[in-house]
Design an enzyme around this catalytic site. Structure first.
Site, PDB file in Angstrom:
ATOM      1  N   GLU A 212       0.847  -1.196   0.000  1.00 50.86           N
ATOM      2  CA  GLU A 212       0.000   0.000   0.000  1.00 50.86           C
ATOM      3  C   GLU A 212       0.877   1.238   0.000  1.00 50.86           C
ATOM      4  O   GLU A 212       2.082   1.161   0.256  1.00 50.86           O
ATOM      5  CB  GLU A 212      -0.931   0.033   1.218  1.00 50.86           C
ATOM      6  CG  GLU A 212      -0.192   0.187   2.524  1.00 50.86           C
ATOM      7  CD  GLU A 212      -1.028   0.782   3.657  1.00 50.86           C
ATOM      8  OE1 GLU A 212      -2.091   1.368   3.406  1.00 50.86           O
ATOM      9  OE2 GLU A 212      -0.577   0.675   4.808  1.00 50.86           O
TER      10      GLU A 212
ATOM     11  N   GLY B 134      -4.218   2.072   9.249  1.00 50.13           N
ATOM     12  CA  GLY B 134      -3.832   1.855  10.635  1.00 50.13           C
ATOM     13  C   GLY B 134      -3.884   0.413  11.104  1.00 50.13           C
ATOM     14  O   GLY B 134      -3.599   0.131  12.260  1.00 50.13           O
TER      15      GLY B 134
HETATM   16  P1  ADP Z   1      -3.321  -0.698   6.578  1.00 52.81           P
HETATM   17  O1  ADP Z   1      -3.669   0.566   5.887  1.00 52.81           O
HETATM   18  O2  ADP Z   1      -4.314  -1.112   7.604  1.00 52.81           O
HETATM   19  O3  ADP Z   1      -1.906  -0.697   7.067  1.00 52.81           O
HETATM   20  P2  ADP Z   1      -2.404  -2.620   4.578  1.00 52.81           P
HETATM   21  O4  ADP Z   1      -2.861  -2.600   3.176  1.00 52.81           O
HETATM   22  O5  ADP Z   1      -1.019  -2.144   4.809  1.00 52.81           O
HETATM   23  O6  ADP Z   1      -3.469  -1.841   5.464  1.00 52.81           O
HETATM   24  O7  ADP Z   1      -2.549  -4.102   5.128  1.00 52.81           O
HETATM   25  C1  ADP Z   1      -2.178  -4.465   6.451  1.00 52.81           C
HETATM   26  C2  ADP Z   1      -1.222  -5.640   6.446  1.00 52.81           C
HETATM   27  O8  ADP Z   1      -1.805  -6.745   5.764  1.00 52.81           O
HETATM   28  C3  ADP Z   1       0.076  -5.381   5.708  1.00 52.81           C
HETATM   29  O9  ADP Z   1       1.027  -4.764   6.543  1.00 52.81           O
HETATM   30  C4  ADP Z   1       0.482  -6.777   5.272  1.00 52.81           C
HETATM   31  O10 ADP Z   1       1.137  -7.461   6.324  1.00 52.81           O
HETATM   32  C5  ADP Z   1      -0.832  -7.456   5.005  1.00 52.81           C
HETATM   33  N1  ADP Z   1      -1.172  -7.355   3.572  1.00 52.81           N
HETATM   34  C6  ADP Z   1      -1.915  -6.397   2.985  1.00 52.81           C
HETATM   35  N2  ADP Z   1      -2.015  -6.591   1.645  1.00 52.81           N
HETATM   36  C7  ADP Z   1      -1.325  -7.718   1.376  1.00 52.81           C
HETATM   37  C8  ADP Z   1      -1.046  -8.464   0.177  1.00 52.81           C
HETATM   38  N3  ADP Z   1      -1.519  -8.091  -1.011  1.00 52.81           N
HETATM   39  N4  ADP Z   1      -0.284  -9.577   0.284  1.00 52.81           N
HETATM   40  C9  ADP Z   1       0.194  -9.987   1.482  1.00 52.81           C
HETATM   41  N5  ADP Z   1      -0.032  -9.327   2.641  1.00 52.81           N
HETATM   42  C10 ADP Z   1      -0.777  -8.208   2.607  1.00 52.81           C
HETATM   43 MG    MG Z   2      -0.145  -0.784   6.086  1.00 50.90          MG
END
Ligand code: ADP
Ligand code: MG
Length: 509
Positions: free
Chosen positions: A150, A397
């Site tokens: 992200e 978050g």
């Molecule tokens: P947030 O905005 O809540 O931080 P994220 O998109 O970073 O949301 O997702 C939270 C966690 O989920 C990430 O830090 C990662 O560990 C896991 N995650 C999210 N997307 C993926 C993905 N496409 N593949 C593997 N793990 C993921």
């Molecule tokens: Mg994140």
């Protein structure tokens, strides 16, 4: 070779004793969780504990690390261009306003400021682009590639602690806490210092100076708008201290919920902060740095939205502006990363730069009635295919996502009208690694998953007139973060209690 190396009882004690003392001595620390230290045991709030850290720097492919750092300027350009393109953002937000109250409120706040006219055309981004190493499971001996998890445009955290943990691992190497059997891997040339604390503070200082002189000859300051209580306060403190010590810039911490008690707007919308400890010396705020306001929980009262509007209306430079905040929606990331998306070239006219950014995208789909959306709906509804995906709402978050087999039953309970509030992303499958994490005094050993974050600083001017293009004034890559979690957990948030801060030990091939 076995990594991390096995330690004898004596070796482990030596490493841990030194790690714990170094951490506290250098502010690699957090306020203890109430589940760890009961508030009744610390009524005056004097206790801190070591931040969750890995004992060893995790192995990370050098080529991926260098790619992540090298591409950050392109990401700065991309997201600052999105934030400057109100029309395009509107088309994205419009798909969400009826089903996502939070996004709707942010957009209404933007419209309310626009109606009165924006009086500050500079914006600051302290960004963090998060990645995992991906090995294509369909190839026999795939080269590791970097895929984006992200992109964060608001309250990108751990820039302070990240500088400290890379220094910790270097210290442990220098005092021979790592056994000589691992010296071919853990060596000075392979460890990477993160300059994030200093570099992000410099970003705030650059905005502070770009604001110009006070019109009212008040002293100038940067305002950190924060959550209260904040367990991750030392991470933020490192930026505050670097801002003062390395740049001579004064800053204050203001709990978001107290905004309207301690700040006022002059007739020309200069933002004035009156420190409660020294009411006779009001400060003019050059830059509002949001470390709060990214989550609906930060707005328990309607008055909190008044506070956000009040800050947004002001002449202070916002980090981020409300449009920049909105540019960080998962929906924006999805629109860019849906296979065959035409949108990237709108923001990155240089085809080579766009291709480099594109190569870091994992496929992401909408859950709407478009062709891609229909395909995604069937992928998400079937347990077999859903197990390769993660479902995400427009939230930041940590703790909000739905993973793999949990997706079909979740969607079954959700009215279909609300499905488009989510995006469906292919899971990135990182290579298996091992490490040991010290959290709340407990040692956890085993398989881990690492997530690389690359910080970026970008200061830009919004365009005016018909062209409305604007220009980037400053842009740089601002160091890195490595977060590591046990491979049993899908989530990776350190503050949310899932992960640890780590640093990179680079390996070739
Ligand atoms: P947030 O905005 O809540 O931080 P994220 O998109 O970073 O949301 O997702 C939270 C966690 O989920 C990430 O830090 C990662 O560990 C896991 N995650 C999210 N997307 C993926 C993905 N496409 N593949 C593997 N793990 C993921
Ligand atoms: Mg994140």
């Amino acid at each position: 070779m076995e990594y991390p190396p096995e330690l004898s009882k004596e070796e482990e004690k030596y490493l841990l004793d030194n790690l714990k003392d170094w951490s506290i001595a250098h502010g690699l620390a957090v306020r203890p969780a109430p589940t760890f230290i009961q508030p009744s045991q610390d009524p005056s709030g004097v206790l801190a504990s070591t931040a969750p850290v890995t004992l060893f720097p995790s192995l990370f492919p050098r080529s991926c690390f260098e790619e992540g750092l090298a591409i950050q300027n392109a990401y700065n350009e991309l997201y600052s261009a999105i934030a400057r393109d109100e029309k395009w953002l509107q088309s994205i937000v419009e798909e969400l306003v009826d089903i996502d109250d939070f996004v709707a409120k942010l957009w209404q706040t933007h419209l309310a400021v626009k109606k009165e006219g924006y009086v500050q055309d500079l914006s600051l981004g302290l960004f963090r682009s998060d990645y995992m190493v991906h090995k294509d499971p369909s190839q026999s001996n795939p080269a590791p590639g970097l895929k984006q998890v992200e992109f964060n445009t608001i309250a990108s955290s751990f820039g302070g602690l990240s500088s400290q943990v890379s220094a910790l691992h270097k210290y442990l190497l220098n005092i021979d806490a790592y056994p000589s059997s691992s010296s071919s891997l853990i060596k000075a040339e392979a460890l990477r210092q993160s300059k994030s604390a200093s570099s992000l503070a410099k970003g705030l200082a650059v905005a502070h100076r770009a604001y110009g002189a006070s019109k009212t000859s008040r002293p100038l300051c940067v305002l950190f708008v924060v959550q209260d209580p904040e367990r991750n306060v030392f991470d933020q403190r490192h930026l505050e201290y670097a801002l003062l010590e390395e740049n001579g810039v004064r800053s204050f911490r203001l709990p978001f919920g107290e905004t309207l008690f301690h700040t006022t707007l002059d007739a020309d919308r200069t933002l004035v902060y009156t420190p409660p400890n020294s009411p006779s010396t009001p400060y003019e705020v050059t830059t509002v740095y949001f470390r709060a306001g990214y989550s609906p929980e930060d707005y328990p009262k309607e008055q909190d939205w008044t506070a956000r509007l009040h800050l947004e209306k002001s002449r202070a430079i916002k980090c981020p502006s409300i449009l920049t905040h909105l540019a960080g929606c998962k929906k924006v990331q999805q629109v860019l990363a849906t296979p065959h998306s035409p949108h990237l070239k709108r923001f990155l006219p240089d085809a080579e730069v766009a291709a480099q950014v594109l190569a870091t995208f994992a496929p992401i789909y909408p859950l709407d009635s478009s062709e891609a959306g229909k395909e995604a709906r069937s992928l998400a509804a079937d347990p077999a295919s859903a197990s390769r995906y993660v479902l995400k709402p427009q939230r930041e978050g940590g703790g909000n996502n739905i993973y793999r087999k949990a997706i079909p039953p979740f969607l079954e309970k959700l009215p279909e009208t609300h499905w488009p509030a989510y995006i469906l992303m292919e899971m990135i499958e990182p290579p298996p690694l091992k490490n040991a994490i010290l959290r709340n005094g407990e040692l956890q050993r085993g398989g881990v998953i690492c997530e690389l974050g690359v910080y970026g600083v970008c200061l830009w001017r919004d365009g005016s007139g018909a062209e409305k293009k604007g220009e980037i004034l400053e842009s740089w890559e601002a160091g890195y973060l490595l977060r590591t979690k046990g491979d049993q957990s899908e989530e990776g948030g350190v503050a949310a209690g899932f992960g640890a801060v780590d640093s990179c030990c680079l390996v070739d091939g």
